[in-house]
Design a protein around this motif. Structure first.
Motif, PDB file in Angstrom:
ATOM      1  N   ARG A  49       0.834  -1.206   0.000  1.00  0.00           N
ATOM      2  CA  ARG A  49       0.000   0.000   0.000  1.00  0.00           C
ATOM      3  C   ARG A  49       0.872   1.262   0.000  1.00  0.00           C
ATOM      4  O   ARG A  49       0.563   2.237  -0.686  1.00  0.00           O
ATOM      5  N   LEU A 331      -6.443  -5.120  -1.595  1.00  0.00           N
ATOM      6  CA  LEU A 331      -5.708  -4.455  -2.669  1.00  0.00           C
ATOM      7  C   LEU A 331      -5.937  -5.119  -4.031  1.00  0.00           C
ATOM      8  O   LEU A 331      -5.140  -4.933  -4.948  1.00  0.00           O
ATOM      9  N   HIS A 335      -4.221   0.340  -5.480  1.00  0.00           N
ATOM     10  CA  HIS A 335      -4.349   1.443  -4.523  1.00  0.00           C
ATOM     11  C   HIS A 335      -3.685   2.671  -5.143  1.00  0.00           C
ATOM     12  O   HIS A 335      -2.842   2.555  -6.023  1.00  0.00           O
ATOM     13  N   GLN A 339      -5.418   2.932  -9.008  1.00  0.00           N
ATOM     14  CA  GLN A 339      -6.442   1.959  -8.615  1.00  0.00           C
ATOM     15  C   GLN A 339      -7.386   1.722  -9.789  1.00  0.00           C
ATOM     16  O   GLN A 339      -7.751   2.651 -10.512  1.00  0.00           O
TER      17      GLN A 339
END
Length: 391
Positions: A49, A331, A335, A339
């Motif tokens: 992330r 995810l 992200h 995304q």
């Protein structure tokens, strides 16, 4: 720190689980890429992330190194063609994506629910007329997203089957780079022809809408090819592999069949649990400190999203498929600024496809032993080649 290659081999009898060797690695480790590049591999949720949210990590196609084993490409990748914004960074990426964001909102995609329901029902009718057994991939999983994305773009139904083939080839590591490039070129060439047709005679579809924007034919064709390729292969594999997972977890299947209101949670959990778009990659634009290590400018970072979505630091009992799971934030759609643009369309298709299939065929089951289901092991999008089912 010893460098390793990306582990891709799943253990026999565990078609839904990431390779054990992958999950045994540290959160950040050195990795030798197939082209010889010495880069990095991330395996945890927090680090994956962090990388996807950090603008110092680039998605530019010409800076990429392919992380997965397969045909070794020794030459640098070319820059992303016009319109292929997935391989670009801001501000180019922002310009293209900004033209599309409003056309893929939750509200606009949910307005398509009735059409998705009709498409699903039509193919379930065809399955019923055919009788068991059938290959669920060809009979149900592929046609639903193919028809929807082609209708959105204005592609005639007669052309859909060859685009499914081309999209699968682009993502298939068992073919040569030349075959991959040829498939991508075939999609691009057709979309160019379609763009010219839409400029001459606009119809009620996304490409026609975009002809009113400040875009060249090349840019429009790039956007169309990107959306078509993404919309065909990924959702089709989620429907097929998701059905395989449900049939392999009868308690979860019974829960979804008994409670259609569980569909939203079920889809999110299947997306997390299966993570078919399993590996991403970014390239450092500057020296970046990550998890106590310095990623140097120019070094690639592979993101093992399938391992990140099974991270026990984020998800309780992550290896259990639990359709009532309350923890969100997977995810599977990526992200950050990259995304997945079409995630709301995919969600609508999945929320309709699973319950409709289970309602129509309450005795649905595999027509072969689970170990005989052919898996797409060497593909950028994981799934099954075929899913023989009966009822």
């Amino acid at each position: 720190m010893t460098a390793s290659e990306l582990p891709v081999t799943r253990e026999p009898g565990h078609p839904f689980d990431p390779p054990k060797a992958l999950r045994a690695l540290p959160p950040l480790s050195r990795m030798r890429y197939p082209d010889g590049h010495l880069g990095w591999l991330v395996t945890t949720y927090a680090l994956a992330r962090a990388v996807t949210a950090d603008p110092r990590f680039s998605s530019r196609h010409d800076l990429m190194h392919a992380p997965a084993p397969g045909p070794v490409v020794t030459h640098p990748f070319p820059p992303a063609p016009p319109g292929m914004f997935i391989g670009m960074d801001p501000p180019e990426h922002t310009r293209y994506r900004g033209l599309l964001t409003g056309r893929f909102t939750v509200r606009r995609m949910r307005l398509l629910t009735e059409r998705v329901e009709q498409v699903a029902a039509d193919h379930l009718d065809a399955m019923e007329r055919h009788g068991p057994p059938v290959d669920l991939v060809k009979a149900y999983a592929q046609p639903i997203p193919a028809l929807l994305i082609c209708e959105l773009l204005g592609v005639p139904p007669t052309d859909q089957e060859r685009f499914q083939h081309h999209a699968a080839t682009v993502n298939d590591h068992d073919v040569t780079p030349e075959e991959q490039y040829a498939a991508a070129g075939a999609i691009q060439q057709y979309i160019h022809e379609l763009v010219r047709a839409k400029r001459a005679e606009p119809t009620d579809d996304l490409l026609s809408e975009l002809t009113g924007a400040d875009l060249t034919d090349e840019e429009l064709a790039g956007i169309g090819a990107l959306l078509l390729g993404a919309g065909l292969d990924t959702t089709a594999n989620m429907i097929a592999l998701g059905t395989f997972a449900l049939l392999s977890h009868p308690g979860q299947l019974d829960a979804l069949r008994a409670d259609p209101g569980l569909a939203d949670q079920a889809v999110e959990e299947l997306l997390r649990y299966l993570t078919i778009a399993h590996t991403g990659v970014r390239t450092a634009l500057a020296d970046v400190e990550l998890d106590g290590q310095v990623i140097k400018a120019g070094e690639a970072v592979a993101l093992a999203v399938q391992a990140a979505n099974r991270d026990p630091a984020k998800f309780t009992d992550p290896d259990t498929l639990d359709l009532r799971r309350q923890e969100g934030g997977h995810l599977a759609f990526g992200h950050g600024v990259h995304q997945c643009l079409g995630q709301q369309l995919a969600r609508v298709e999945l929320r309709v496809a699973f319950p409709a299939l289970l309602r129509r065929f309450p005795a649905l089951r595999l027509a072969v032993a689970p170990e005989d289901v052919p898996l797409r092991a060497n593909s950028d999008v994981y799934g099954v080649h075929r899913l023989p089912v009966t009822w």
